[in-house]
Design a protein around this motif. Structure first.
Motif, PDB file in Angstrom:
ATOM      1  N   GLY A 337       9.884  10.708   9.853  1.00 34.46           N
ATOM      2  CA  GLY A 337      10.229   9.351  10.241  1.00 34.46           C
ATOM      3  C   GLY A 337       9.588   8.884  11.526  1.00 34.46           C
ATOM      4  N   SER A 338       9.120   9.816  12.357  1.00 33.47           N
ATOM      5  CA  SER A 338       8.492   9.436  13.620  1.00 33.47           C
ATOM      6  C   SER A 338       7.032   9.025  13.447  1.00 33.47           C
ATOM      7  CB  SER A 338       8.579  10.594  14.617  1.00 33.47           C
ATOM      8  OG  SER A 338       7.842  11.709  14.150  1.00 33.47           O
ATOM      9  N   ASP A 339       6.428   9.298  12.300  1.00 36.47           N
ATOM     10  CA  ASP A 339       5.030   8.930  12.066  1.00 36.47           C
ATOM     11  C   ASP A 339       4.898   7.416  11.955  1.00 36.47           C
ATOM     12  OD1 ASP A 339       4.195  11.551  12.096  1.00 36.47           O
ATOM     13  OD2 ASP A 339       4.390  11.811   9.924  1.00 36.47           O
ATOM     14  N   SER A 340       3.857   6.892  12.523  1.00 33.48           N
ATOM     15  CA  SER A 340       3.628   5.447  12.480  1.00 33.48           C
ATOM     16  C   SER A 340       3.041   5.023  11.139  1.00 33.48           C
ATOM     17  CB  SER A 340       2.673   5.038  13.609  1.00 33.48           C
ATOM     18  OG  SER A 340       1.383   5.602  13.378  1.00 33.48           O
ATOM     19  N   ASP A 341       3.141   3.713  10.872  1.00 33.07           N
ATOM     20  CA  ASP A 341       2.554   3.186   9.637  1.00 33.07           C
ATOM     21  C   ASP A 341       1.057   3.441   9.609  1.00 33.07           C
ATOM     22  OD1 ASP A 341       5.088   2.299   9.166  1.00 33.07           O
ATOM     23  OD2 ASP A 341       4.688   0.191   9.598  1.00 33.07           O
ATOM     24  N   LYS A 342       0.425   3.318  10.736  1.00 30.40           N
ATOM     25  CA  LYS A 342      -1.025   3.517  10.817  1.00 30.40           C
ATOM     26  C   LYS A 342      -1.390   4.968  10.522  1.00 30.40           C
ATOM     27  CE  LYS A 342      -4.970   2.880  13.942  1.00 30.40           C
ATOM     28  NZ  LYS A 342      -5.414   2.371  15.263  1.00 30.40           N
ATOM     29  N   ALA A 343      -0.631   5.911  11.093  1.00 35.63           N
ATOM     30  CA  ALA A 343      -0.934   7.329  10.870  1.00 35.63           C
ATOM     31  C   ALA A 343      -0.774   7.703   9.406  1.00 35.63           C
ATOM     32  CB  ALA A 343      -0.033   8.191  11.755  1.00 35.63           C
ATOM     33  N   ILE A 344       0.266   7.185   8.771  1.00 41.92           N
ATOM     34  CA  ILE A 344       0.493   7.492   7.350  1.00 41.92           C
ATOM     35  C   ILE A 344      -0.611   6.884   6.495  1.00 41.92           C
ATOM     36  CG2 ILE A 344       2.060   7.137   5.406  1.00 41.92           C
ATOM     37  CD1 ILE A 344       4.376   7.190   7.400  1.00 41.92           C
ATOM     38  N   THR A 345      -0.997   5.634   6.802  1.00 45.43           N
ATOM     39  CA  THR A 345      -2.051   4.967   6.035  1.00 45.43           C
ATOM     40  C   THR A 345      -3.361   5.726   6.142  1.00 45.43           C
ATOM     41  OG1 THR A 345      -1.008   2.831   6.487  1.00 45.43           O
ATOM     42  CG2 THR A 345      -3.275   2.793   5.708  1.00 45.43           C
ATOM     43  N   SER A 346      -3.643   6.242   7.313  1.00 45.74           N
ATOM     44  CA  SER A 346      -4.893   6.972   7.528  1.00 45.74           C
ATOM     45  C   SER A 346      -4.908   8.306   6.796  1.00 45.74           C
ATOM     46  CB  SER A 346      -5.100   7.198   9.026  1.00 45.74           C
ATOM     47  OG  SER A 346      -6.246   7.994   9.270  1.00 45.74           O
ATOM     48  N   ASP A 347      -3.742   8.956   6.668  1.00 51.70           N
ATOM     49  CA  ASP A 347      -3.690  10.322   6.139  1.00 51.70           C
ATOM     50  C   ASP A 347      -3.443  10.405   4.641  1.00 51.70           C
ATOM     51  OD1 ASP A 347      -3.469  13.307   6.841  1.00 51.70           O
ATOM     52  OD2 ASP A 347      -1.607  12.936   5.737  1.00 51.70           O
ATOM     53  N   CYS A 348      -2.801   9.394   4.056  1.00 50.19           N
ATOM     54  CA  CYS A 348      -2.315   9.520   2.668  1.00 50.19           C
ATOM     55  C   CYS A 348      -3.401   9.381   1.614  1.00 50.19           C
ATOM     56  CB  CYS A 348      -1.212   8.497   2.406  1.00 50.19           C
ATOM     57  SG  CYS A 348      -1.793   6.791   2.384  1.00 50.19           S
ATOM     58  N   GLY A 349      -4.597   8.893   1.964  1.00 48.68           N
ATOM     59  CA  GLY A 349      -5.684   8.809   0.995  1.00 48.68           C
ATOM     60  C   GLY A 349      -5.830   7.475   0.296  1.00 48.68           C
ATOM     61  N   ILE A 350      -4.971   6.495   0.616  1.00 43.06           N
ATOM     62  CA  ILE A 350      -5.045   5.205  -0.057  1.00 43.06           C
ATOM     63  C   ILE A 350      -6.330   4.464   0.266  1.00 43.06           C
ATOM     64  CG2 ILE A 350      -3.722   4.147   1.823  1.00 43.06           C
ATOM     65  CD1 ILE A 350      -3.831   3.054  -1.867  1.00 43.06           C
ATOM     66  N   LEU A 351      -6.851   4.620   1.498  1.00 45.43           N
ATOM     67  CA  LEU A 351      -8.041   3.874   1.905  1.00 45.43           C
ATOM     68  C   LEU A 351      -9.283   4.303   1.118  1.00 45.43           C
ATOM     69  CD1 LEU A 351      -7.517   3.762   5.789  1.00 45.43           C
ATOM     70  CD2 LEU A 351      -6.871   2.069   4.055  1.00 45.43           C
ATOM     71  N   LYS A 352      -9.289   5.520   0.616  1.00 42.20           N
ATOM     72  CA  LYS A 352     -10.430   5.992  -0.169  1.00 42.20           C
ATOM     73  C   LYS A 352     -10.538   5.278  -1.515  1.00 42.20           C
ATOM     74  CE  LYS A 352     -10.236  10.633   1.853  1.00 42.20           C
ATOM     75  NZ  LYS A 352     -10.062  12.088   1.579  1.00 42.20           N
ATOM     76  N   GLN A 353      -9.446   4.662  -1.950  1.00 46.64           N
ATOM     77  CA  GLN A 353      -9.447   3.984  -3.252  1.00 46.64           C
ATOM     78  C   GLN A 353      -9.803   2.504  -3.143  1.00 46.64           C
ATOM     79  OE1 GLN A 353      -6.082   5.021  -5.856  1.00 46.64           O
ATOM     80  NE2 GLN A 353      -5.400   6.492  -4.305  1.00 46.64           N
ATOM     81  N   LEU A 354     -10.028   2.003  -1.927  1.00 44.79           N
ATOM     82  CA  LEU A 354     -10.362   0.594  -1.726  1.00 44.79           C
ATOM     83  C   LEU A 354     -11.879   0.410  -1.657  1.00 44.79           C
ATOM     84  CD1 LEU A 354      -7.638  -0.322   0.927  1.00 44.79           C
ATOM     85  CD2 LEU A 354      -7.529  -0.540  -1.562  1.00 44.79           C
ATOM     86  N   HIS A 355     -12.319  -0.792  -2.015  1.00 44.96           N
ATOM     87  CA  HIS A 355     -13.752  -1.095  -2.084  1.00 44.96           C
ATOM     88  C   HIS A 355     -14.059  -2.360  -1.284  1.00 44.96           C
ATOM     89  CE1 HIS A 355     -13.930   1.931  -5.214  1.00 44.96           C
ATOM     90  NE2 HIS A 355     -13.002   1.278  -5.901  1.00 44.96           N
ATOM     91  N   PRO A 356     -15.345  -2.553  -0.892  1.00 42.30           N
ATOM     92  CA  PRO A 356     -15.719  -3.769  -0.158  1.00 42.30           C
ATOM     93  C   PRO A 356     -15.301  -5.030  -0.927  1.00 42.30           C
ATOM     94  CG  PRO A 356     -17.507  -2.180  -0.101  1.00 42.30           C
ATOM     95  CD  PRO A 356     -16.475  -1.624  -1.039  1.00 42.30           C
ATOM     96  N   GLY A 357     -14.749  -5.976  -0.223  1.00 45.32           N
ATOM     97  CA  GLY A 357     -14.253  -7.206  -0.831  1.00 45.32           C
ATOM     98  C   GLY A 357     -12.756  -7.196  -1.059  1.00 45.32           C
ATOM     99  N   ASP A 358     -12.140  -6.024  -1.020  1.00 45.72           N
ATOM    100  CA  ASP A 358     -10.680  -5.938  -1.197  1.00 45.72           C
ATOM    101  C   ASP A 358      -9.967  -6.439   0.065  1.00 45.72           C
ATOM    102  OD1 ASP A 358     -11.163  -4.804  -3.631  1.00 45.72           O
ATOM    103  OD2 ASP A 358     -10.746  -2.745  -3.003  1.00 45.72           O
ATOM    104  N   MET A 359      -8.797  -7.027  -0.147  1.00 42.12           N
ATOM    105  CA  MET A 359      -7.981  -7.465   0.975  1.00 42.12           C
ATOM    106  C   MET A 359      -6.611  -6.817   0.880  1.00 42.12           C
ATOM    107  SD  MET A 359      -6.821 -11.271   2.217  1.00 42.12           S
ATOM    108  CE  MET A 359      -5.501 -11.402   1.024  1.00 42.12           C
ATOM    109  N   ILE A 360      -6.092  -6.377   2.037  1.00 47.43           N
ATOM    110  CA  ILE A 360      -4.757  -5.785   2.132  1.00 47.43           C
ATOM    111  C   ILE A 360      -3.837  -6.792   2.791  1.00 47.43           C
ATOM    112  CG2 ILE A 360      -3.375  -3.911   3.078  1.00 47.43           C
ATOM    113  CD1 ILE A 360      -5.980  -2.249   3.202  1.00 47.43           C
TER     114      ILE A 360
END
Length: 456
Positions: A337-360
């Motif tokens: 629970g102490s992990d930040s949203d940014k740290a989890i986003t960076s570590d969980c692997g979701i960013l590897k599934q995004l492509h240029p032109g995508d918006m979050i």
């Protein structure tokens, strides 16, 4: 040595080795027929009684028909079993079926007595024989009644899917699924694979649909193991074995097989884009984090890692990704629970599934622009910098808020599986599977947005 029991017959196996010697049949009807044919008064056959094959001119199935007193005659005997005997035989068979192999000698003695009484009863039966039969029938009915009571009591104590499948409200309450068809669909999916039980033994006492029901009730209502064991008339060990096994199977089938690494593209999203997302046509996924209460039995240093400043207690935290149409398309593993949203986003692997032109699309807590892949954009509400938002910022914030409300509703549905309020410590090793199975079950609900419900 066997000797023929027919009157006036002196055949013995030691003197007539070419003959066969038959026991009286176990079937009551056939036995009565044989007794009437051999004309031996007051004779009760035992396991040692035999009839030699000389008397069977038409085969054993037809019964003995050849005797010294009718060698030159032919007799056509009527059915030796009156209707009263049929009723008595049926009652006796019911009792025999209910008598265990280890039944006490008293009941076995009554069965022998019943055979003896039945073999001697005819149209001129004595009063004593009739009373004996009535007593035997009374004992049989009492035994049958006790057996039926035990069976009825056992059925009352066992909870099963049959008891709720005709009530849509009960199905939704106990399973968290919208209807019976969805439950049966999951049963069929599970039935295509051989379940590998987590314990060393296989559960056979419950049907597959009831094992699925037990698992769904644990996820939906977070009932205690003893409660479920009482409802399904089994042990708590069986409950744990079923739950861990079925959760593992649903995880493999629904999440790994259908959902993992399968985020819909922008083109697919635009085919079912809600009107509230029209200002964000390039939105591929909406981020938000959800927290699950964690047990306080961890070591102090671990508890520090799990402590959430936002919740004010120890929690586990997961990143949830939702498509614009409200379907959950990604769920990360659980972090402290102490992990930040940014740290989890960076570590969980979701960013590897995004492509240029995508918006979050996300809320203010996701300050992740510096870690996004090249060409991927982020749209979050504007921060108040100079004491007042610009008109453009106000409009953008409102549009984001209107769009994100549906994402929050999806996560709200996920939390209806109350096991996520506090996952029991004994399931610590499968917490990620439990979360992701709940995500998949949430996606089996009716659509969040009314405009999609109208199209279904």
């Amino acid at each position: 040595m066997p000797q023929c029991c027919v009157p006036e017959c002196v055949n013995r196996s030691e003197t007539n080795q070419e003959l066969s010697f038959y026991r009286f049949p176990a079937n009551e009807k056939q036995r009565l027929k044989w007794l009437k044919l051999i004309r031996r008064k007051d004779f009760i056959p035992t396991c040692n009684s035999r009839v030699c094959s000389w008397h069977f001119s038409n085969g054993k199935d037809e019964g003995p028909s050849r005797f010294s007193w009718n060698s030159d005659k032919t007799f056509n005997f009527p059915n030796p079993e009156p209707k009263t005997h049929v009723r008595r035989r049926k009652r006796k068979q019911l009792l025999e079926n209910s008598v265990d192999e280890n039944e006490d000698d008293a009941v076995q003695g009554l069965l022998v007595l019943a055979d003896a009484a039945a073999s001697t009863v005819n149209s001129t039966s004595s009063v004593t024989a009739g009373e004996t039969i009535l007593q035997i029938e009374k004992v049989m009915l009492i035994k049958e009644n006790e057996t039926l009571k035990k069976e009825l009591e056992r059925q009352k104590q066992t909870f099963s899917f049959k008891q709720i499948e005709n009530d849509a409200d009960k199905v939704q309450y106990y399973t968290g699924l919208p209807d019976v068809a969805t439950v049966r669909f999951l049963e069929q999916l599970l039935g295509r694979f051989e379940l590998t039980y987590q314990s060393t033994w296989t559960v056979q006492m419950l049907a597959l649909v009831d094992q699925l029901l037990l698992t769904l009730m644990k996820l939906r209502l977070n009932l205690g193991n003893l409660d479920l064991a009482t409802r399904f008339n089994c042990s708590t060990a069986t409950v744990i074995n079923i739950f861990t096994t079925v959760v593992g199977a649903l995880y493999d089938i629904l999440y790994v097989g259908m959902m993992e690494n399968n985020i819909p593209s922008i083109a697919k999203n635009q085919k079912c884009l809600p009107s509230c997302f029209l200002p964000f046509p390039n939105c591929r996924i909406v981020f938000d984090c959800t927290e699950v209460a964690a047990s306080n039995t961890e070591k102090p240093d671990t508890q520090c890692h799990l402590y959430s400043q936002y919740k004010g207690r120890t929690t586990l935290k997961s990143l949830i990704g939702v498509a614009p149409n409200g379907v959950i398309t990604f769920a990360s593993d659980l972090y402290g629970g102490s992990d930040s949203d940014k740290a989890i986003t960076s570590d969980c692997g979701i960013l590897k599934q995004l492509h240029p032109g995508d918006m979050i699309l996300a809320d203010k807590g996701f300050t992740i622009r510096d870690i996004l892949p090249q060409g991927v954009s982020l749209n979050i509400p504007a921060f108040l910098m100079n004491g007042q938002f610009t008109q453009e910022e106000v409009v953008n914030n409102r549009q984001i808020s209107v769009a994100r409300i549906h994402v929050e509703r999806s996560i709200q549905r996920l939390k209806l599986f109350t096991i996520l309020d506090r996952i029991p410590y004994q399931f610590k090793k499968i917490v990620n599977k439990i979360l992701k199975v709940c995500v998949c079950l949430t996606n089996l609900q009716t659509p969040i947005l009314c405009e999609f419900q109208d199209k279904m």
